[in-house]
Design a protein around this motif. Structure first.
Motif, short mmCIF file in Angstrom:
data_model
loop_
_atom_site.label_atom_id
_atom_site.label_comp_id
_atom_site.label_asym_id
_atom_site.label_seq_id
_atom_site.Cartn_x
_atom_site.Cartn_y
_atom_site.Cartn_z
N HIS A 1 0.90 -1.15 0.00
CA HIS A 1 0.00 0.00 0.00
C HIS A 1 0.93 1.20 0.00
O HIS A 1 1.74 1.38 0.91
CB HIS A 1 -0.92 0.02 1.23
N ASP A 2 0.87 2.01 -1.04
CA ASP A 2 1.78 3.13 -1.23
C ASP A 2 1.03 4.43 -1.02
O ASP A 2 -0.11 4.58 -1.47
CB ASP A 2 2.33 3.08 -2.66
N VAL A 3 1.64 5.38 -0.32
CA VAL A 3 1.00 6.66 -0.01
C VAL A 3 1.98 7.80 -0.30
O VAL A 3 3.16 7.71 0.03
CB VAL A 3 0.58 6.73 1.48
N ILE A 4 1.46 8.86 -0.94
CA ILE A 4 2.22 10.09 -1.11
C ILE A 4 1.44 11.23 -0.46
O ILE A 4 0.21 11.18 -0.38
CB ILE A 4 2.54 10.40 -2.58
N VAL A 5 2.17 12.24 0.03
CA VAL A 5 1.57 13.40 0.68
C VAL A 5 2.20 14.65 0.10
O VAL A 5 3.43 14.76 0.01
CB VAL A 5 1.80 13.38 2.21
N ASP A 6 1.37 15.62 -0.28
CA ASP A 6 1.85 16.88 -0.85
C ASP A 6 2.40 17.78 0.27
O ASP A 6 1.66 18.19 1.16
CB ASP A 6 0.72 17.57 -1.59
N LEU A 7 3.69 18.09 0.21
CA LEU A 7 4.33 18.97 1.21
C LEU A 7 4.68 20.34 0.64
O LEU A 7 5.40 21.11 1.26
CB LEU A 7 5.60 18.30 1.75
N GLY B 1 8.79 17.36 -3.79
CA GLY B 1 7.95 18.08 -2.84
C GLY B 1 6.89 17.21 -2.18
O GLY B 1 6.07 17.72 -1.41
N PHE B 2 6.90 15.92 -2.47
CA PHE B 2 5.95 15.00 -1.86
C PHE B 2 6.68 14.04 -0.92
O PHE B 2 7.79 13.61 -1.22
CB PHE B 2 5.24 14.16 -2.93
N ALA B 3 6.04 13.72 0.19
CA ALA B 3 6.54 12.66 1.07
C ALA B 3 6.04 11.34 0.51
O ALA B 3 5.03 11.29 -0.20
CB ALA B 3 6.02 12.86 2.49
N HIS B 4 6.75 10.27 0.84
CA HIS B 4 6.40 8.97 0.29
C HIS B 4 6.64 7.88 1.34
O HIS B 4 7.62 7.91 2.06
CB HIS B 4 7.28 8.69 -0.94
N GLY B 5 5.73 6.94 1.40
CA GLY B 5 5.91 5.79 2.27
C GLY B 5 5.06 4.63 1.79
O GLY B 5 4.11 4.83 1.02
N PHE B 6 5.41 3.43 2.25
CA PHE B 6 4.62 2.28 1.84
C PHE B 6 4.64 1.22 2.93
O PHE B 6 5.52 1.19 3.78
CB PHE B 6 5.09 1.69 0.51
N PHE C 1 6.14 11.36 9.56
CA PHE C 1 4.89 11.80 10.16
C PHE C 1 3.83 10.80 9.75
O PHE C 1 4.00 10.04 8.81
CB PHE C 1 4.52 13.23 9.75
N ARG C 2 2.75 10.81 10.45
CA ARG C 2 1.67 9.88 10.15
C ARG C 2 0.98 10.34 8.87
O ARG C 2 0.59 11.50 8.74
CB ARG C 2 0.68 9.83 11.31
N TRP C 3 0.80 9.45 7.92
CA TRP C 3 0.29 9.81 6.59
C TRP C 3 -1.11 10.40 6.63
O TRP C 3 -1.48 11.20 5.79
CB TRP C 3 0.32 8.60 5.65
N ASN C 4 -1.91 10.03 7.63
CA ASN C 4 -3.29 10.54 7.68
C ASN C 4 -3.49 11.59 8.76
O ASN C 4 -4.61 11.80 9.21
CB ASN C 4 -4.29 9.39 7.84
N ASP C 5 -2.43 12.27 9.16
CA ASP C 5 -2.52 13.34 10.15
C ASP C 5 -3.37 14.47 9.57
O ASP C 5 -3.03 15.06 8.55
CB ASP C 5 -1.11 13.85 10.48
N ARG C 6 -4.48 14.76 10.21
CA ARG C 6 -5.40 15.79 9.69
C ARG C 6 -4.86 17.20 9.92
O ARG C 6 -5.38 18.16 9.37
CB ARG C 6 -6.77 15.65 10.33
N ARG C 7 -3.83 17.35 10.71
CA ARG C 7 -3.25 18.68 10.97
C ARG C 7 -2.27 19.00 9.85
O ARG C 7 -1.06 18.89 10.02
CB ARG C 7 -2.56 18.71 12.32
N SER C 8 -2.74 19.41 8.72
CA SER C 8 -1.89 19.60 7.54
C SER C 8 -0.76 20.58 7.80
O SER C 8 0.27 20.54 7.16
CB SER C 8 -2.71 20.05 6.34
N GLU C 9 -0.95 21.47 8.76
CA GLU C 9 0.13 22.42 9.06
C GLU C 9 1.37 21.72 9.62
O GLU C 9 2.45 22.27 9.61
CB GLU C 9 -0.34 23.51 10.01
N SER C 10 1.22 20.47 10.09
CA SER C 10 2.38 19.73 10.61
C SER C 10 3.19 19.09 9.49
O SER C 10 4.32 18.71 9.69
CB SER C 10 1.93 18.66 11.60
N CYS C 11 2.60 18.98 8.31
CA CYS C 11 3.29 18.34 7.19
C CYS C 11 4.47 19.19 6.75
O CYS C 11 4.34 20.40 6.54
CB CYS C 11 2.34 18.16 6.01
#
Length: 87
Positions: free
Chosen positions: A9-15, A43-48, A73-83
């Motif tokens: 399961h691969d996840v990317i997050v826009d930073l 500019g994206f974080a990545h984890g799997f 950081f936790r991929w589903n952290d709702r506090r986007s300001e922490s990203c």
């Protein structure tokens, strides 16, 4: 990013600060069977997470790996300001 054996399961997050999708995430199943590939833009974080034993992934990086720059950081952290902020 491609899974050549097994499944992940691969996840990317826009930073990218200022981006309309800053802090948003996208997740996808990558398997040897579905042969799906994922591009991870700068500019994206990545984890799997591996979903099967003996899973193998293949990916290339545009820069030399620098362990001192690694963050988490936790991929589903709702506090986007922490990203993207150093912890």
């Amino acid at each position: 990013m491609r899974c050549t054996r097994g499944a992940i399961h691969d996840v990317i997050v826009d930073l990218r600060r200022g981006s309309a999708t800053f802090g948003k995430h996208f997740g996808i199943a990558l398997t040897a069977e579905n042969r799906t590939m994922l591009y991870v833009p700068k500019g994206f974080a990545h984890g799997f997470l591996t979903l099967e034993d003996d899973t193998e992934v293949f990916y290339q990086m545009s820069e030399v790996y620098a362990p001192a720059c690694a963050r988490g950081f936790r991929w589903n952290d709702r506090r986007s300001e922490s990203c993207g902020r150093e912890r």
